[in-house]
Design a protein around this motif. Structure first.
Motif, PDB file in Angstrom:
ATOM      1  N   VAL A 250       0.859  -1.187   0.000  1.00 21.61           N
ATOM      2  CA  VAL A 250       0.000   0.000   0.000  1.00 21.61           C
ATOM      3  C   VAL A 250       0.895   1.237   0.000  1.00 21.61           C
ATOM      4  O   VAL A 250       1.904   1.285   0.706  1.00 21.61           O
ATOM      5  N   GLY A 251       0.564   2.206  -0.807  1.00 21.95           N
ATOM      6  CA  GLY A 251       1.365   3.422  -0.914  1.00 21.95           C
ATOM      7  C   GLY A 251       2.334   3.409  -2.076  1.00 21.95           C
ATOM      8  O   GLY A 251       2.875   4.456  -2.449  1.00 21.95           O
ATOM      9  N   ALA A 252       2.551   2.232  -2.683  1.00 19.59           N
ATOM     10  CA  ALA A 252       3.415   2.163  -3.861  1.00 19.59           C
ATOM     11  C   ALA A 252       2.714   2.804  -5.053  1.00 19.59           C
ATOM     12  O   ALA A 252       1.496   2.960  -5.074  1.00 19.59           O
ATOM     13  N   ALA A 253       3.502   3.179  -6.067  1.00 17.14           N
ATOM     14  CA  ALA A 253       2.953   3.756  -7.288  1.00 17.14           C
ATOM     15  C   ALA A 253       3.192   2.790  -8.439  1.00 17.14           C
ATOM     16  O   ALA A 253       4.336   2.552  -8.826  1.00 17.14           O
ATOM     17  N   ILE A 254       2.120   2.215  -8.981  1.00 13.63           N
ATOM     18  CA  ILE A 254       2.248   1.327 -10.139  1.00 13.63           C
ATOM     19  C   ILE A 254       2.473   2.191 -11.372  1.00 13.63           C
ATOM     20  O   ILE A 254       1.684   3.084 -11.680  1.00 13.63           O
ATOM     21  N   VAL A 255       3.571   1.931 -12.095  1.00 10.55           N
ATOM     22  CA  VAL A 255       3.939   2.784 -13.228  1.00 10.55           C
ATOM     23  C   VAL A 255       3.804   2.085 -14.583  1.00 10.55           C
ATOM     24  O   VAL A 255       3.717   2.754 -15.612  1.00 10.55           O
TER      25      VAL A 255
END
Length: 361
Positions: free
Chosen positions: A306-311
């Motif tokens: 949670v809090g990660a950015a999927i790019v």
């Protein structure tokens, strides 16, 4: 052409809403691809007589119940029997997010589990199959091309999600070629529906996917939304009530495409792939921010926090929640794809993940 704002899944009196009925949790199971369907019935061109009486209830109505274990909810709606072997037309928002679907044919009173054959997210149309059904009474369709303002109509559906005999209400066509923006209060998403038939028939939550009938009892529209003046507390609608239906020709065109197994940018065929995250816009930063990870999902197995950015997914950049949804829907359950994300500290991470089967979107 008019344009209004509508809401989905609300439980209190509101300006306009899509009329599936949401309530509480029950456990779910996998959805599978539908079997090959029989021919979707062609519409029969017919012009309603303005001074004729509404038709009343006709065969071919299905009460639909869904369980949505990932959201902790369940929903109720309506479907229309397309053929004797259990192919059923309904709204996409009735089966959206469903981990289990049941349909009760209101003519033979039998309840069946159901499988999703395909759905059109943009047009709010879906087709399901009642497993093991045979000898059902199919609804009869007519073209909506001859519908005119002032025509008497009858709306039939699972009002209130109560099941049993369908509710029958009457009204008149009040406008054609209407556009509304549908907002789903449960997840904040919205979509625009256009080309709708507007009617004074007082449809309610649970009527979504049910038939709008002409004076001959033939289906000219698929009920999908209701407007201001509709009270959710059981009181009578006000004189300002408006209901909206997808024209039969439009809905049957999508049903035929689904039957042929032809996916498009909006039409999904068969089982739905799932990554297992809920995301929000990045707020100017690259990618989309992970707000929630489904336990046991491919994303959880890959260690996406949670809090990660999927790019990116499958080598394609992700710049919005809608983009990520589209990229996942273009895949099949079981496919292996490369997922890239950045941590809260800005470290780029990647993993090869195998998509699993999830609920329809």
């Amino acid at each position: 052409m008019s344009e209004d704002s509508v809401r989905r899944g609300a439980r209190t009196a509101i300006p306009i809403l899509l009329v599936a009925l949401l309530s509480l949790l029950a456990p779910g199971c996998r959805l599978m691809d539908g079997e090959d369907a029989g021919d979707v019935p062609p519409p029969v061109t017919e012009t309603a007589t303005k001074h004729a009486k509404p038709s009343g209830r006709k065969p071919g109505v299905v009460n639909i119940e869904t369980e949505q274990s990932l959201n902790g909810t369940r929903a109720a709606g309506t479907g229309i029997v397309l053929d004797t072997s259990g192919l059923v037309l309904t709204n996409n928002h009735v089966i959206q997010g469903a981990t289990r679907i049941k349909g009760t044919d209101t003519d033979n009173r039998r309840t069946y589990t159901a499988q999703v054959v395909g759905y059109d997210r943009a047009g709010d149309v879906a087709v399901i199959r009642l497993t093991g059904a045979f000898g059902l009474k199919a609804a009869v369709f007519a073209s909506a091309a001859g519908v005119a303002v002032g025509d008497p109509v009858t709306a039939v559906g699972n009002a209130g999600g109560k099941g049993g005999a369908p509710t029958v209400v009457t009204g008149r066509v009040t406008a054609l070629e209407q556009s509304v923006t549908a907002r789903d209060d449960t997840n904040g998403t919205s979509e625009r529906l256009s080309g709708l038939i507007e009617t004074s028939a007082p449809i309610k939550p649970g009527d979504s996917g049910g038939p709008l009938l002409n004076t001959s009892g033939k289906v000219i529209g698929i009920n999908t939304a209701a407007s201001a003046g509709l009270a959710m507390d059981g009181s009578k609608p006000t004189k300002n009530h408006r209901g909206y239906a997808i024209p039969s020709d439009t809905a049957l065109g999508v049903a035929r495409q689904i039957q042929r197994g032809e996916p498009s940018s909006t039409v999904h065929i068969g089982p739905t792939a799932m990554l297992g995250v809920k995301v929000r816009a990045g707020g100017g930063s690259p990618g989309v921010i992970v707000a929630e990870v489904v336990p046991g999902s491919p994303a959880a197995t890959a260690g996406v926090p949670v809090g990660a950015a999927i790019v990116s997914l499958g080598g394609q950049a992700v710049d919005s929640p809608g983009t990520l949804t589209g990229l996942v829907l273009a895949r099949r359950p079981g496919e292996v794809v490369r997922l890239e994300w950045t941590t809260a500290q800005g470290v780029l991470m990647a993993a090869e993940i195998r998509l699993t089967e999830g609920p329809p979107q």
